[in-house]
Write an enzyme that holds these catalytic residues in place. Structure first.
Site, PDB file in Angstrom:
ATOM      1  N   TYR A 144       1.159  -1.256  -0.127  1.00  0.00           N
ATOM      2  CA  TYR A 144       0.115   0.009  -0.166  1.00  0.00           C
ATOM      3  C   TYR A 144       0.823   1.245  -0.056  1.00  0.00           C
ATOM      4  O   TYR A 144       1.935   1.259   0.806  1.00  0.00           O
ATOM      5  CB  TYR A 144      -0.976   0.016   1.124  1.00  0.00           C
ATOM      6  CG  TYR A 144      -1.793   1.209   1.425  1.00  0.00           C
ATOM      7  CD1 TYR A 144      -2.768   1.575   0.385  1.00  0.00           C
ATOM      8  CD2 TYR A 144      -1.655   2.272   2.578  1.00  0.00           C
ATOM      9  CE1 TYR A 144      -3.744   2.437   0.679  1.00  0.00           C
ATOM     10  CE2 TYR A 144      -2.468   3.318   2.553  1.00  0.00           C
ATOM     11  CZ  TYR A 144      -3.404   3.336   1.585  1.00  0.00           C
ATOM     12  OH  TYR A 144      -4.029   4.410   1.706  1.00  0.00           O
ATOM     13  N   ASP A 239       9.357   2.927  -0.331  1.00  0.00           N
ATOM     14  CA  ASP A 239       8.323   3.668   0.527  1.00  0.00           C
ATOM     15  C   ASP A 239       8.328   2.967   1.909  1.00  0.00           C
ATOM     16  O   ASP A 239       8.262   2.225   2.364  1.00  0.00           O
ATOM     17  CB  ASP A 239       6.771   3.065  -0.111  1.00  0.00           C
ATOM     18  CG  ASP A 239       5.765   3.644   0.785  1.00  0.00           C
ATOM     19  OD1 ASP A 239       6.002   4.916   1.816  1.00  0.00           O
ATOM     20  OD2 ASP A 239       4.502   3.460   0.450  1.00  0.00           O
ATOM     21  N   LYS A 267       3.997   9.069   9.019  1.00  0.00           N
ATOM     22  CA  LYS A 267       4.025   8.508  10.294  1.00  0.00           C
ATOM     23  C   LYS A 267       4.997   9.113  11.202  1.00  0.00           C
ATOM     24  O   LYS A 267       4.808  10.136  11.949  1.00  0.00           O
ATOM     25  CB  LYS A 267       3.926   6.924  10.244  1.00  0.00           C
ATOM     26  CG  LYS A 267       2.662   6.450   9.221  1.00  0.00           C
ATOM     27  CD  LYS A 267       2.421   5.077   9.239  1.00  0.00           C
ATOM     28  CE  LYS A 267       0.925   4.917   8.194  1.00  0.00           C
ATOM     29  NZ  LYS A 267       1.159   4.175   6.948  1.00  0.00           N
TER      30      LYS A 267
HETATM   31  C1  LIG Z   1       0.482   4.485   5.700  1.00  0.00           C
HETATM   32  C2  LIG Z   1       1.159   4.325   4.580  1.00  0.00           C
HETATM   33  C3  LIG Z   1       1.139   5.064   3.229  1.00  0.00           C
HETATM   34  C4  LIG Z   1       0.081   6.221   3.340  1.00  0.00           C
HETATM   35  O1  LIG Z   1       0.296   7.395   4.508  1.00  0.00           O
HETATM   36  P1  LIG Z   1      -0.947   8.332   4.796  1.00  0.00           P
HETATM   37  O2  LIG Z   1      -0.532   9.103   5.702  1.00  0.00           O
HETATM   38  O3  LIG Z   1      -1.991   7.342   5.426  1.00  0.00           O
HETATM   39  O4  LIG Z   1      -1.456   9.066   3.605  1.00  0.00           O
HETATM   40  C5  LIG Z   1       1.804   4.862   2.363  1.00  0.00           C
HETATM   41  N1  LIG Z   1       2.692   4.160   2.388  1.00  0.00           N
HETATM   42  C6  LIG Z   1       2.781   3.218   3.480  1.00  0.00           C
HETATM   43  C7  LIG Z   1       3.926   2.222   3.210  1.00  0.00           C
HETATM   44  C8  LIG Z   1       2.281   3.290   4.429  1.00  0.00           C
HETATM   45  O5  LIG Z   1       2.223   2.307   5.411  1.00  0.00           O
END
Ligand SMILES: *Cc1c(COP(=O)(O)O)cnc(C)c1O
Length: 428
Positions: A144, A239, A267
């Site tokens: 994701y 990511d 995060k």
């Molecule tokens: C949480 C997450 C996102 C998205 O971040 P948001 O702040 O919720 O938009 C993208 N990539 C990874 C790997 C994530 O865990």
């Protein structure tokens, strides 16, 4: 355990907010229950509107690595607030956090702040396309990367070449440019690269997959991606919105010693406030507006309160020994849960990287989305609800990662393992 007030509030919410929540996974839909409304948190615990308390393994889905309401973070945000919440002009705090990120993350030479992980990945992909002059991207099934159009795509069945949108509203024309490979399978990547020679701008990957449960990279997988990208002129994007500052201070790239071209963060760098960031090689990042032509902007980007929370959090977690202690806690709880499952005659497949862990309700190994998706989700739902009743707050889905924070105590861990022993007996 009484959830009366939470259920009442959820009914009210559903009238005003689609599905009653501002982000879908909060709705507890996949475990067939109503979500709890959280009133407050402290350290390792959260407290709901009915007055119940829980040991929290969600940690706001990752940011709360130092525990909830750390006094340093509170102090820093409060002090910053008294000077003004937002100016839309440069501030010293942005320089400070940018340099902390550059010092921490091996591959980042320049960094831009945004307000969410979604913005970070969306912007990184635009930049990769602008830099390479190519349109196609490769992502992995089960990874994701936020909810931008081109990333809301996973594999069709088998060796689908072209992406299929995961959501109404994502144009097929956009999804077509997103090619999907299988996690931990370099062959699936090589095949797509060969079929689309010279057309792929970037490969984006969670270097530790955390959004299909916790799936570590197999030995050689990240190295192989690095090699393919270097040979083909493709940019490698890690990511690290979840793994950054989580599996090590410098993220998965520090842990595994692989250097991506670009990295996305989120995060933890916001310490619970909305922050994302993307960074990488200087020659790539300088293509970004206003030094270059690839446009990207944000009214609240680099917001002072968010920067203050991020700086305070990073100062807590960069202390020597922080990650060793956290990993040790992670190991105790993950192994304790796995043992409780074995003892109850209901073995699970347990994964962990540092303070990220997952109990897959699977007899076999889980190493990609096809193997993850075979888990017994109805048994997981029973386990989840039973654990909640014991005062343990897990993510309400089999396909999420559990996080332990520095605030979790020996007592919390023992309580969790004892609860798991009871709950596995219930479902065995
Ligand atoms: C949480 C997450 C996102 C998205 O971040 P948001 O702040 O919720 O938009 C993208 N990539 C990874 C790997 C994530 O865990």
């Amino acid at each position: 355990m009484n959830h009366e007030r939470s259920s009442f509030l959820f009914q009210q919410a559903k009238a005003a907010i689609p599905g009653g929540v501002n982000s879908p996974v909060r709705a507890f839909k996949s475990v067939g229950a109503d979500p709890l409304f959280i009133k407050k948190a402290s350290g390792s615990h959260i407290y709901d509107e009915d007055g119940n308390s829980f040991v929290d393994y969600v940690g706001s889905w990752g940011p709360m690595i130092a525990g909830h309401c750390h006094p340093d973070v509170i102090k820093s945000v409060q002090e910053t607030m008294t000077s003004g919440a937002s100016f839309g002009a440069p501030t010293v705090l942005e320089n400070t956090l940018a340099n902390m990120v550059i010092d921490a993350v091996p591959s980042i030479e320049m960094v831009r702040m945004v307000s969410s992980g979604t913005e970070a990945t969306m912007s990184a992909i635009r930049l990769a396309r602008g830099y390479t002059g190519r349109d196609k991207i490769i992502k992995f099934s089960g990874c994701y990367h936020g909810h931008a159009d081109s990333l809301l795509v996973k594999a069709g069945s088998g060796a689908a070449t072209f992406g299929v949108p995961d959501s109404p509203g994502v144009p097929a024309e956009v999804a077509r440019l997103t090619l999907t490979a299988e996690y931990n399978s370099l062959d699936s990547v090589r095949k797509l690269v060969a079929e689309n020679s010279g057309g792929i701008a970037c490969i984006i990957v969670e270097p530790v997959a955390g959004n299909m449960g916790t799936v570590p990279p197999r030995e050689g997988f990240l190295e192989g991606l690095r090699e393919i990208c270097t040979n083909e002129g493709i940019l490698l994007i890690f990511d690290e919105v979840m793994s950054g500052f989580r599996v090590a201070y410098g993220g998965a790239q520090e842990l595994y010693g692989i250097t991506p071209d670009m990295t996305t963060l989120g995060k933890i760098i916001g310490g619970g406030l909305p922050v994302g960031a993307f960074g990488g090689r200087r020659d790539i990042m300088e293509k970004l507006s206003p030094s270059g032509g690839v446009y990207q902007a944000g009214t609240l980007s680099g917001n002072p309160l968010a920067m203050a929370a991020g700086i305070a959090t990073l100062n807590i977690i960069k202390q020597p020994g922080f990650y060793e202690a956290l990993a040790e806690k992670g190991q105790r709880v993950a192994e304790g849960i796995a043992k409780a499952a074995r003892d109850a005659g209901y073995p699970i497949y347990s994964t962990r990287v540092g303070s990220m862990f997952c109990a897959f309700f699977s007899k076999g190994e889980v190493y990609d989305w096809p193997t993850a998706s075979q888990c017994d989700t109805s048994a997981f739902s029973k386990y989840f609800l039973a654990m909640l009743d014991e005062g343990i707050y897990l993510a309400p889905s089999q396909f999420e990662t559990a996080f332990i924070s520095a605030a979790h105590s020996e007592d919390d861990i023992e309580k969790t393992i004892a609860a798991a022993a009871k709950c596995f007996k219930l479902i065995a």
